[in-house]
Design an enzyme around this catalytic site. Structure first.
Site, short mmCIF file in Angstrom:
data_model
loop_
_atom_site.label_atom_id
_atom_site.label_comp_id
_atom_site.label_asym_id
_atom_site.label_seq_id
_atom_site.Cartn_x
_atom_site.Cartn_y
_atom_site.Cartn_z
N HIS A 65 -38.81 -30.11 -22.86
CA HIS A 65 -38.55 -28.89 -23.25
C HIS A 65 -37.49 -28.19 -22.46
O HIS A 65 -36.60 -27.92 -23.24
CB HIS A 65 -39.93 -27.95 -23.00
CG HIS A 65 -40.94 -27.95 -24.39
ND1 HIS A 65 -41.47 -29.02 -24.54
CD2 HIS A 65 -41.39 -27.09 -25.02
CE1 HIS A 65 -42.48 -28.92 -25.57
NE2 HIS A 65 -42.44 -27.54 -25.98
N ARG A 379 -41.20 -23.77 -36.66
CA ARG A 379 -41.25 -22.16 -36.57
C ARG A 379 -40.15 -21.40 -36.54
O ARG A 379 -38.97 -21.94 -36.15
CB ARG A 379 -41.78 -21.88 -34.98
CG ARG A 379 -43.27 -22.70 -35.00
CD ARG A 379 -43.97 -22.11 -33.58
NE ARG A 379 -45.24 -22.82 -33.81
CZ ARG A 379 -46.08 -23.22 -32.61
NH1 ARG A 379 -45.39 -23.17 -31.21
NH2 ARG A 379 -47.17 -23.53 -32.66
N SER A 535 -47.77 -20.94 -30.49
CA SER A 535 -47.99 -21.95 -29.41
C SER A 535 -49.28 -22.00 -28.65
O SER A 535 -49.99 -21.04 -28.81
CB SER A 535 -46.63 -21.56 -28.26
OG SER A 535 -46.85 -22.11 -27.11
N ARG A 537 -49.14 -22.04 -25.19
CA ARG A 537 -48.83 -21.85 -24.06
C ARG A 537 -49.73 -20.62 -23.32
O ARG A 537 -49.96 -19.55 -23.80
CB ARG A 537 -47.25 -20.95 -23.77
CG ARG A 537 -47.13 -19.74 -24.75
CD ARG A 537 -45.74 -19.46 -24.79
NE ARG A 537 -44.96 -20.30 -25.76
CZ ARG A 537 -43.98 -19.82 -26.46
NH1 ARG A 537 -43.49 -18.85 -26.49
NH2 ARG A 537 -43.31 -20.83 -27.28
C1 MIC Z 1 -43.69 -24.18 -29.17
O1 MIC Z 1 -43.45 -25.19 -29.93
O2 MIC Z 1 -43.77 -23.21 -29.23
C2 MIC Z 1 -43.97 -25.00 -27.65
C3 MIC Z 1 -42.77 -24.54 -26.79
O3 MIC Z 1 -43.90 -26.34 -28.01
C4 MIC Z 1 -45.33 -24.54 -27.20
C5 MIC Z 1 -45.50 -24.78 -26.16
C6 MIC Z 1 -45.02 -24.00 -24.90
O4 MIC Z 1 -44.90 -22.66 -25.08
O5 MIC Z 1 -44.67 -24.67 -23.83
C7 MIC Z 1 -46.40 -24.93 -28.14
O6 MIC Z 1 -46.36 -24.92 -29.43
O7 MIC Z 1 -47.56 -24.99 -27.71
FE1 SF4 Z 2 -40.70 -29.04 -28.78
FE2 SF4 Z 2 -42.52 -27.10 -29.80
FE3 SF4 Z 2 -40.31 -27.62 -31.01
FE4 SF4 Z 2 -41.99 -29.45 -31.01
S1 SF4 Z 2 -42.08 -27.30 -31.81
S2 SF4 Z 2 -39.81 -29.80 -30.84
S3 SF4 Z 2 -42.85 -29.27 -29.26
S4 SF4 Z 2 -40.73 -26.81 -28.90
#
Ligand code: MIC
Ligand code: SF4
Length: 644
Positions: A65, A379, A535, A537
């Site tokens: 990331h 997303r 997420s 997170r």
């Molecule tokens: C995301 O796609 O939003 C992330 C970044 O991969 C997150 C994790 C994070 O916030 O570090 C996720 O999907 O869980």
């Molecule tokens: Fe990385 Fe999350 Fe995006 Fe997947 S969805 S590529 S894990 S930031």
């Protein structure tokens, strides 16, 4: 009664509880994964639990990331994770090796095993028949220490796939169709299983696109059977020996069924700003576009990028479009380099990025003001791209490539004969970017390196006798974790520094929130339905914790976020009557009398709105275990207590 695929895996891993829908079950976890944006916290928490060596079959720490390194912070985090992993028995996937979910699928995933990851797209592993779930960092830390992972026993949904995809229609279009049918809330409390004749027509990377984006349904996870197609994939990865067959029993009972005839699907897009806002490319029409980004853990496999290369070969990206491509893993990147496809991408004008999350998490490549960006990601939440008014559409790699050439939304079916790309018989196998942990007897030789960015876990406290606090923020429905704790190149480097990252909490909705919450000392957040979607997170709970948020009162929660709130010791409350949401305003003084006693005894809880002079009944819905976690002040304190 027969079992579904997921029920079979759950049955084999059940440590506590009964397989009764809606009740708490504890699962033995075989594998874990972390990424760097959530990993630093997860390993700080693992250290705090005090178990010297991971007890899982395999735990892997990925760096994917935070690879922009605009300051010392990310690089310090990488060193911390690398050293802490080496010491405690965790495999380390170096930066440059690829996105956690793609690499895990290629190199480590095993059908029939359980996997939790501190990333919501961990269900990607369902593409090879794993029971793979996203979780908070603390849950992963506990699982690494040998503890169970707790979920609410989900309902089972069967998605019956019949027929075969038409040329140029792809796996992304299947999951967009599921999202269109079920919505971003439709999967909450459910596991989605794919079945039917159509399954055989899909390769593992295609299945993984579908299970990956099942996260956007809010589902606990998604899973495919493990069949001959899975065996072929694992064989091509040199790992045939880990294959086992997995299928549901003929008399398995599902709570819900959805039928999709693959041959009727057309190329689609999820329109701004929600993955379930789905239209066909034809419906959108030939609107002008500004940017195309291909990659992310959803669509960056060898097959995806080979198709893109075939579309771009000998052509030039439209002058009005910026096209960036991030391969999902070093394996994919290297294979494209060796077979010449990378040359086709470069020659067409693609901007090739390193194999990492990159633009998907706002790490560069933000579109121009109000720019229309087509992305193969999962997303398209407001602001996630780094451009506040960016218009993000989620599409298949085929639609992305065709549109990049034309400069407008383009249905790839207009490209003529479909390109036929086959799964290679043998992938390029070279695990030289995965570092093995040190033997247990030598663990004292490893010094864990901590940079100044790494700050300890915020202070927690046992649940107060009563809560007397103001409503510091009122938000609406479908609040995502990108609203609560935004990501992007400026904020992500602060993931190991809760005091600093808290200054960005909810600033997408209200710039003043962090300051206001700190000044109030104690406060309550009020929200609508599906609060905390997106997420995994835990920062979306740890930052509010640091800012003094004692309870979050909403119409409904998303699964992982609710668990993260509980793990952080924040009381998750829901309105008994959703209409009561309208009665509370920001700034109201709220009192929950004798809350500790009420939670302890499972008594009805009432929130008194002193400002309005009304009483609002709320639900708390805790199991015995989550109740004890809340009373203790969070999972860390609870685990320490239980280990005493
Ligand atoms: C995301 O796609 O939003 C992330 C970044 O991969 C997150 C994790 C994070 O916030 O570090 C996720 O999907 O869980
Ligand atoms: Fe990385 Fe999350 Fe995006 Fe997947 S969805 S590529 S894990 S930031």
């Amino acid at each position: 009664m027969g079992y579904t695929i997921a029920q079979k895996i759950i049955k084999n891993h059940l440590l506590s509880g009964e397989m009764k829908v809606g009740t708490d079950i504890g699962l033995r976890i075989d594998q874990t994964l972390t990424q760097d944006a959530t990993g630093t916290m997860a390993y700080l928490e693992f250290e705090a639990i005090g178990v010297p060596r991971v007890k899982t079959e395999k735990s892997v720490a990925y760096i994917d990331h935070n690879t922009l390194q605009t300051g010392f912070e990310n690089a310090d985090d990488h060193r911390f994770i690398q050293t802490v992993a080496k010491k405690h028995g965790i495999w380390f996937s170096r930066p440059g090796n690829g996105i956690c979910h793609q690499v895990h699928l290629e190199r480590f995933g095993i059908p029939g095993k359980t996997l939790i990851g501190s990333d919501s797209h961990t269900p990607t592993g369902g593409g090879i028949g794993m029971l793979a779930m996203g979780a908070g960092g603390l849950d992963v830390a506990v699982a690494m220490g040998g503890g169970a992972y707790y979920i609410t026993m989900p309902k089972m949904v069967r998605v019956n796939l019949t027929g075969k995809l038409s040329p140029w229609v792809s796996a992304k279009d299947i999951i967009l169709e599921v999202l269109r049918i079920m919505s971003v809330k439709g999967g909450v409390g459910k596991i989605i299983e794919y079945a039917g004749e159509g399954v055989k027509t899909l390769t593992v990377p295609e299945r993984a696109t579908i299970t990956n984006m099942g996260a956007e349904l809010g589902a606990t996870t998604s899973i495919f059977p493990s069949d001959e197609v899975t065996r072929e994939f694992l064989k091509a990865q040199g790992r045939e020996e880990v294959w086992t067959e997995l299928k549901s029993d003929d008399n398995a009972v599902y709570d819900e069924e959805i039928n999709i005839d693959l041959s009727t699907l057309a190329p689609m897009a999820a329109c701004p700003h929600s993955p379930d806002n789905v239209k066909t490319i034809e419906e959108i029409g030939p609107q002008k576009i500004d940017q195309v980004c291909i990659g992310s853990c959803t669509n960056s496999s060898y097959l995806d990028l080979m198709r893109v290369a075939a579309i771009l070969k000998g052509k030039t990206v439209h002058p009005g479009v910026s096209l960036s491509i991030a391969p999902g893993s070093k394996q994919v990147y290297n294979m494209l380099a060796l077979n010449g496809a990378l040359g086709d991408l470069i020659s067409a004008g693609a901007r090739i990025l390193e194999c990492a999350c990159g633009p998907c998490i706002g790490m560069g490549q933000s579109p121009n003001s109000a720019g229309i960006s087509l992305r193969t990601f999962n997303r398209n939440f407001l602001g996630r791209s780094g451009t506040a008014d960016g218009q993000i559409y989620l599409v298949s790699p085929e639609t992305a490539a065709a549109s990049a050439l034309a400069g407008v939304f383009t249905d790839p079916r207009t490209l003529g004969d479909a390109v036929e790309i086959k799964l290679p018989e043998k992938f390029l196998i070279n695990d030289n970017m995965v570092v093995e942990p040190i033997e247990e007897s030598k663990m004292d030789e490893v010094e864990v390196l901590r940079g100044p960015n790494i700050k300890p876990f915020p202070k927690t406290a046992p649940l107060d006798e009563s809560i007397d606090a103001s409503c510091s923020l009122k938000v609406g429905d479908n609040i995502t974790t990108d609203h609560i704790m935004p990501a992007g190149a400026k904020i992500l480097p602060l993931r190991s520094n809760i005091p600093a990252i808290s200054q960005h909490c909810f600033t997408v909705c209200d710039k003043e929130f962090p300051q206001r919450a700190l000044e109030l000392g104690k406060s309550v957040i009020v929200g609508g339905s599906n609060y905390g979607q997106g997420s995994s997170r835990e920062h979306a709970a740890l930052a509010p914790l640091y800012l003094g948020v004692k309870a979050v009162l909403v119409k409904s929660f998303a699964r992982i976020h609710r668990a993260n709130l509980i793990n952080a010791g924040i009381l998750p409350l829901t309105f008994v009557d959703p209409d009561d949401y309208d009665k509370i305003d920001q700034g109201d003084e709220l009192v929950i009398e004798d809350v500790r006693d009420k939670v302890t005894n499972g008594d009805a809880i009432v929130v008194k709105d002193i400002t309005k002079g009304i009483e609002i009944p709320v639900d708390c819905d805790l199991t015995e275990r989550t109740r004890d976690i809340i009373l203790a002040g969070g999972l860390l304190d609870y685990t320490r207590e239980s280990n005493k």
